[in-house]
Scaffold this active site. Sequence first.
Site, PDB file in Angstrom:
ATOM      1  N   ARG A  79      64.507  10.571 -35.415  1.00 32.02           N
ATOM      2  CA  ARG A  79      64.673   9.467 -34.623  1.00 32.02           C
ATOM      3  C   ARG A  79      63.632   8.412 -34.875  1.00 32.02           C
ATOM      4  NH1 ARG A  79      62.179   7.592 -29.870  1.00 32.02           N
ATOM      5  NH2 ARG A  79      63.770   5.952 -28.592  1.00 32.02           N
TER       6      ARG A  79
ATOM      7  N   CYS B   7      34.411  53.441 -11.349  1.00 33.67           N
ATOM      8  CA  CYS B   7      34.435  51.769 -10.901  1.00 33.67           C
ATOM      9  C   CYS B   7      35.612  51.658  -9.865  1.00 33.67           C
ATOM     10  CB  CYS B   7      35.027  51.141 -12.353  1.00 33.67           C
ATOM     11  SG  CYS B   7      35.279  49.499 -12.249  1.00 33.67           S
TER      12      CYS B   7
ATOM     13  N   ALA C 159      77.874  42.148 -40.856  1.00 29.56           N
ATOM     14  CA  ALA C 159      77.821  42.716 -42.115  1.00 29.56           C
ATOM     15  C   ALA C 159      79.106  42.147 -42.922  1.00 29.56           C
ATOM     16  CB  ALA C 159      78.137  44.237 -41.854  1.00 29.56           C
ATOM     17  N   GLU C 160      80.291  41.856 -42.279  1.00 26.80           N
ATOM     18  CA  GLU C 160      81.273  41.421 -43.089  1.00 26.80           C
ATOM     19  C   GLU C 160      81.057  39.916 -43.544  1.00 26.80           C
ATOM     20  OE1 GLU C 160      83.821  42.428 -44.463  1.00 26.80           O
ATOM     21  OE2 GLU C 160      85.313  40.529 -44.546  1.00 26.80           O
ATOM     22  N   TYR C 161      80.249  39.130 -42.461  1.00 26.67           N
ATOM     23  CA  TYR C 161      80.046  37.847 -42.870  1.00 26.67           C
ATOM     24  C   TYR C 161      79.240  37.648 -44.002  1.00 26.67           C
ATOM     25  CZ  TYR C 161      78.143  33.270 -42.186  1.00 26.67           C
ATOM     26  OH  TYR C 161      77.802  31.768 -42.383  1.00 26.67           O
ATOM     27  N   ASP C 162      78.202  38.610 -44.093  1.00 24.14           N
ATOM     28  CA  ASP C 162      77.113  38.776 -45.138  1.00 24.14           C
ATOM     29  C   ASP C 162      77.837  39.198 -46.367  1.00 24.14           C
ATOM     30  OD1 ASP C 162      75.390  38.089 -43.311  1.00 24.14           O
ATOM     31  OD2 ASP C 162      74.490  40.206 -43.064  1.00 24.14           O
TER      32      ASP C 162
ATOM     33  N   SER D 126      66.259   5.036 -26.242  1.00 24.43           N
ATOM     34  CA  SER D 126      65.624   6.206 -25.274  1.00 24.43           C
ATOM     35  C   SER D 126      66.240   5.971 -23.733  1.00 24.43           C
ATOM     36  CB  SER D 126      64.107   6.245 -25.270  1.00 24.43           C
ATOM     37  OG  SER D 126      63.843   5.055 -24.595  1.00 24.43           O
TER      38      SER D 126
ATOM     39  N   LYS E  20      69.405  18.123 -20.370  1.00 21.90           N
ATOM     40  CA  LYS E  20      68.467  17.508 -21.276  1.00 21.90           C
ATOM     41  C   LYS E  20      67.717  18.241 -22.179  1.00 21.90           C
ATOM     42  CE  LYS E  20      65.445  13.395 -21.344  1.00 21.90           C
ATOM     43  NZ  LYS E  20      64.260  13.996 -22.481  1.00 21.90           N
TER      44      LYS E  20
ATOM     45  N   GLU F 130      70.239  16.606 -30.518  1.00 20.93           N
ATOM     46  CA  GLU F 130      68.952  17.473 -30.414  1.00 20.93           C
ATOM     47  C   GLU F 130      68.895  18.851 -31.188  1.00 20.93           C
ATOM     48  OE1 GLU F 130      67.295  15.412 -28.236  1.00 20.93           O
ATOM     49  OE2 GLU F 130      65.489  16.421 -27.752  1.00 20.93           O
TER      50      GLU F 130
ATOM     51  N   CYS G 120      31.406  47.379 -11.549  1.00 21.83           N
ATOM     52  CA  CYS G 120      30.460  48.618 -11.193  1.00 21.83           C
ATOM     53  C   CYS G 120      29.332  48.859 -12.009  1.00 21.83           C
ATOM     54  CB  CYS G 120      31.222  50.059 -11.533  1.00 21.83           C
ATOM     55  SG  CYS G 120      31.746  50.152 -13.162  1.00 21.83           S
TER      56      CYS G 120
ATOM     57  N   ASP H 123      65.079  19.901 -24.637  1.00 16.84           N
ATOM     58  CA  ASP H 123      63.582  19.427 -25.118  1.00 16.84           C
ATOM     59  C   ASP H 123      63.494  19.889 -26.686  1.00 16.84           C
ATOM     60  OD1 ASP H 123      61.281  18.402 -24.539  1.00 16.84           O
ATOM     61  OD2 ASP H 123      60.455  20.372 -23.498  1.00 16.84           O
TER      62      ASP H 123
ATOM     63  N   LYS I 233      64.449  14.161 -14.480  1.00 12.85           N
ATOM     64  CA  LYS I 233      63.615  15.142 -14.979  1.00 12.85           C
ATOM     65  C   LYS I 233      63.334  16.278 -13.919  1.00 12.85           C
ATOM     66  CE  LYS I 233      61.708  14.422 -18.443  1.00 12.85           C
ATOM     67  NZ  LYS I 233      60.824  13.611 -19.281  1.00 12.85           N
TER      68      LYS I 233
ATOM     69  N   LYS J 104      75.321  10.311 -17.350  1.00 17.50           N
ATOM     70  CA  LYS J 104      75.700   9.127 -18.038  1.00 17.50           C
ATOM     71  C   LYS J 104      77.163   8.619 -17.285  1.00 17.50           C
ATOM     72  CE  LYS J 104      74.137  10.928 -22.463  1.00 17.50           C
ATOM     73  NZ  LYS J 104      74.284  11.811 -23.475  1.00 17.50           N
TER      74      LYS J 104
ATOM     75  N   TYR K  56      75.009  14.963 -28.544  1.00 19.40           N
ATOM     76  CA  TYR K  56      75.150  14.293 -27.312  1.00 19.40           C
ATOM     77  C   TYR K  56      75.886  12.983 -27.333  1.00 19.40           C
ATOM     78  CZ  TYR K  56      70.506  13.177 -28.057  1.00 19.40           C
ATOM     79  OH  TYR K  56      69.174  12.942 -28.775  1.00 19.40           O
TER      80      TYR K  56
ATOM     81  N   CYS L 160      35.819  48.629 -19.361  1.00 14.20           N
ATOM     82  CA  CYS L 160      34.875  49.386 -18.486  1.00 14.20           C
ATOM     83  C   CYS L 160      34.662  50.819 -18.754  1.00 14.20           C
ATOM     84  CB  CYS L 160      35.099  49.011 -17.157  1.00 14.20           C
ATOM     85  SG  CYS L 160      34.114  49.878 -16.088  1.00 14.20           S
TER      86      CYS L 160
ATOM     87  N   GLU M 249      74.877  16.394 -18.479  1.00 17.19           N
ATOM     88  CA  GLU M 249      74.523  17.058 -19.421  1.00 17.19           C
ATOM     89  C   GLU M 249      72.999  17.613 -19.409  1.00 17.19           C
ATOM     90  OE1 GLU M 249      74.684  14.654 -22.913  1.00 17.19           O
ATOM     91  OE2 GLU M 249      76.553  13.652 -22.266  1.00 17.19           O
TER      92      GLU M 249
ATOM     93  N   CYS N 172      30.309  46.047 -16.701  1.00 13.56           N
ATOM     94  CA  CYS N 172      31.433  45.640 -15.821  1.00 13.56           C
ATOM     95  C   CYS N 172      30.865  45.008 -14.727  1.00 13.56           C
ATOM     96  CB  CYS N 172      31.985  47.152 -15.283  1.00 13.56           C
ATOM     97  SG  CYS N 172      33.327  47.039 -14.127  1.00 13.56           S
TER      98      CYS N 172
HETATM   99  S1  IVH Z   1      71.262  10.674 -24.488  1.00  9.26           S
HETATM  100  C1  IVH Z   1      71.122   5.967 -25.203  1.00  9.26           C
HETATM  101  N1  IVH Z   1      71.694  12.922 -23.934  1.00  9.26           N
HETATM  102  O1  IVH Z   1      66.088  12.639 -24.514  1.00  9.26           O
HETATM  103  C2  IVH Z   1      71.156   7.430 -24.919  1.00  9.26           C
HETATM  104  N2  IVH Z   1      69.553  12.380 -24.690  1.00  9.26           N
HETATM  105  O2  IVH Z   1      64.644  10.389 -23.321  1.00  9.26           O
HETATM  106  C3  IVH Z   1      70.469   8.338 -25.885  1.00  9.26           C
HETATM  107  N3  IVH Z   1      67.875  14.348 -25.024  1.00  9.26           N
HETATM  108  O3  IVH Z   1      65.770  10.849 -27.485  1.00  9.26           O
HETATM  109  C4  IVH Z   1      70.114   9.688 -25.521  1.00  9.26           C
HETATM  110  N4  IVH Z   1      69.181  15.694 -24.454  1.00  9.26           N
HETATM  111  O4  IVH Z   1      66.062  13.391 -27.682  1.00  9.26           O
HETATM  112  C5  IVH Z   1      70.733  12.114 -24.458  1.00  9.26           C
HETATM  113  N5  IVH Z   1      72.177  15.212 -23.439  1.00  9.26           N
HETATM  114  C6  IVH Z   1      71.248  14.307 -23.577  1.00  9.26           C
HETATM  115  C7  IVH Z   1      69.993  14.542 -24.003  1.00  9.26           C
HETATM  116  C8  IVH Z   1      69.295  13.608 -24.732  1.00  9.26           C
HETATM  117  C9  IVH Z   1      68.225  15.421 -24.697  1.00  9.26           C
HETATM  118  C10 IVH Z   1      66.740  13.518 -25.369  1.00  9.26           C
HETATM  119  C11 IVH Z   1      66.748  12.640 -26.692  1.00  9.26           C
HETATM  120  C12 IVH Z   1      66.520  11.106 -26.412  1.00  9.26           C
HETATM  121  C13 IVH Z   1      65.513  11.404 -25.250  1.00  9.26           C
HETATM  122  C14 IVH Z   1      65.667  10.269 -24.397  1.00  9.26           C
END
Ligand code: IVH
Length: 682
Positions: free
Chosen positions: A140, A436, A37-40, A85, A119, A177, A415, A121, A318, A294, A229, A430, A117, A412
């Site tokens: 991207r 039944c 509320a204060e933020y608002d 990628s 990943k 992301e 039954c 989605d 994955k 990484k 990231y 039913c 890290e 049904c």
């Molecule tokens: S690093 C050269 N770190 O995964 C490295 N990617 O399959 C570039 N993604 O297009 C990506 N979490 O959209 C990296 N912790 C993370 C990630 C991440 C999600 C996604 C990203 C990228 C795709 C690659």
Amino acid sequence: MSTDLDHARESVQHLRRAIEEHNYRYYILDEPSVPDAEYDRLLRSLQELEATYPQLIRPDSPTQRVGAKPSESFVSVEHKLPMLSLDNAFGEEEFSDFARRIGDRLKTVEAVDFCCEPKLDGIAISLTYEQGLLVRGVTRGDGFFGEDITPNVKTVKNIPLRLRGEDIPQELEVRGEIYLPKKAFETLNRDAAEKNEKVFVNPRNAAAGSLRQLDPRITATRALEMCCYSVGHVEGKLAADSQWQMLQLLKTWGLRINPLTRRVSSVDACIAYYQDILRRREQLAYEIDGVVFKVDTFDLQERLGFVSRAPRWAIAYKFPAQEEMTVLENVEFQVGRTGAVTPVARLKPVFVGGVTVSNATLHNMDEIQRLDLRIGDTVIVHRAGDVIPKVVKVVAEQRPPDAEVVQIPTECPVCGSDVLQLENEAVARCSGGLFCAAQRKQALIHFASRKAMDIEGLGDKLVEMLVDLQMVDSPAGLYRLTADQIAGLERMGQKSAANLVKAIEDSKNTTLARFIYALGIREVGEATAKTLANQFGTLEKLMEADLEALEAVPDVGPISAGHIKSFFEQSHNLETIQAFREAGIQWPDVSGQDTGVLPLTGQTVVVTGTLQSMTRDQAKEILAELGAKVAGSVSAKTSFLVAGEKAGSKLAKAEKLGINILDEGQLTELLASFGHYPGTTV
Ligand code: IVH
């Protein structure tokens, strides 16, 4: 002499600084310092000042997140450095291959640190900051060219419009992301379904759809978030030698990085990290589809370099896919406890979410229509955690010419009674009631279940046999079963028969709340049953209650009140209750405690940390029984927080918000004052 404008300029600067600080604490540190509320209020004051003095508006003002007008189309922009990628590893073997390749190239893998890290989605996005000011947000795209979606990116609340802190390069491209948390996804889809609008298949599609809006005002209504990231193009100095250091630096500048990021120094620790995150996957507020490893230091990254479009120094390990394609072979109809006739998808078996799935829920006929589902269709099946698999989409291009429209049965399937669909209900039912066999079985299973009469040993299979052999025709019939009858059943010996008879006998001593729940009145779940027991005190009073009295009970709306009233009006239910009474079912009198309002009614309580004298669930149950609303997270609305040992972020947040905090001793005292002592069951 200071003018009004000077004065306003000062106030505007002051407000912006305060709001930015709160944003940083809230989104980056997870430690809000003021109630919402204060933020608002601060934001509103700033909006008012800027409306009076438009010359004071700046592009990085917190009011400018949703200022822009809809655009005609998105402009294509070339990335200064391509957005690459990642290679994927499916399974431990492929991950070990990755580690081995690194070892071969660097002559050792022992001395290599990895940054680990989750990943996320979502959708990969590049943000450009010039002199610390957010000037561009780009998708991207194909990795070389993306779309400029700056106005949309600015609506994402945890993306800073201006960086804070020291040593910020004059131009900095940050990558990360943008994603939609699971809860926000569910709300968005629920609202869309209610309005008969398009629903999204998964949070990633919802994030993409939200970002691809030409009107940023729509994007602003979606609770998108961003996690960073990596960095792309940099002009000036970036004071980091490794991925880990770089992420810490981004954090000091006010950018969100994933708090589950770790740095480890062995391949085994990477595998342990993978397993740990996989275990926590369901509990996370957002979807992840794996983890990314990484090689940590930039000099080793450089030595390893790239192959085609992916770095050799990183890999996405994955998780098992939660979505797969398969064929809908048939739709069958199941009859539930309340007669609801539910379509179930019979699928060509498919491995998804770690198990082989051959059935999926379809909820009701509306859902089939919404999906435009036909038998023979290729469909996308989603399975997450232990949740029942779901058909989320039809692959329209793959529909065979002879695909068959699904019809709801008029009779049904169990039954043969008529199936009726009430006008304002999505569910068809039913009309056979306890005639039944399917409804009889489900009623018995519910009656015997742990939170109802808790008859140990009376499982689904046994109930099915008892009903099919016509040994029991209603829950009350259970109390007439003899050990000899049961012992004659398949796979039942004298001993287990005697145990079951004893369990049935023991269940006669129960509580009013359990008994009400066991009756299986529509819309009366465990919590409502408890409230009803507390409010009315005796079964007789509940049975006599009119609609008004029922609706006066917290959490009982007109619909459940109607179900409760009509349940007690039907003569066969009254006969059943009479039969239970005659069988000897009894409960201690709770009418003495009936004061209409419960002691903690109107209070919102959060429980955190480890308690010694009871589990957290037990504490929550008792608090709820005393009338409190038990919430999962601390907010300005929290009345008090119960903090056990090792309480973490919830305790910190409550302290920041100045909310009352009870330790275990104080909780025990409070409960004792209402007659609850540790170790007693509820
Ligand atoms: S690093 C050269 N770190 O995964 C490295 N990617 O399959 C570039 N993604 O297009 C990506 N979490 O959209 C990296 N912790 C993370 C990630 C991440 C999600 C996604 C990203 C990228 C795709 C690659």
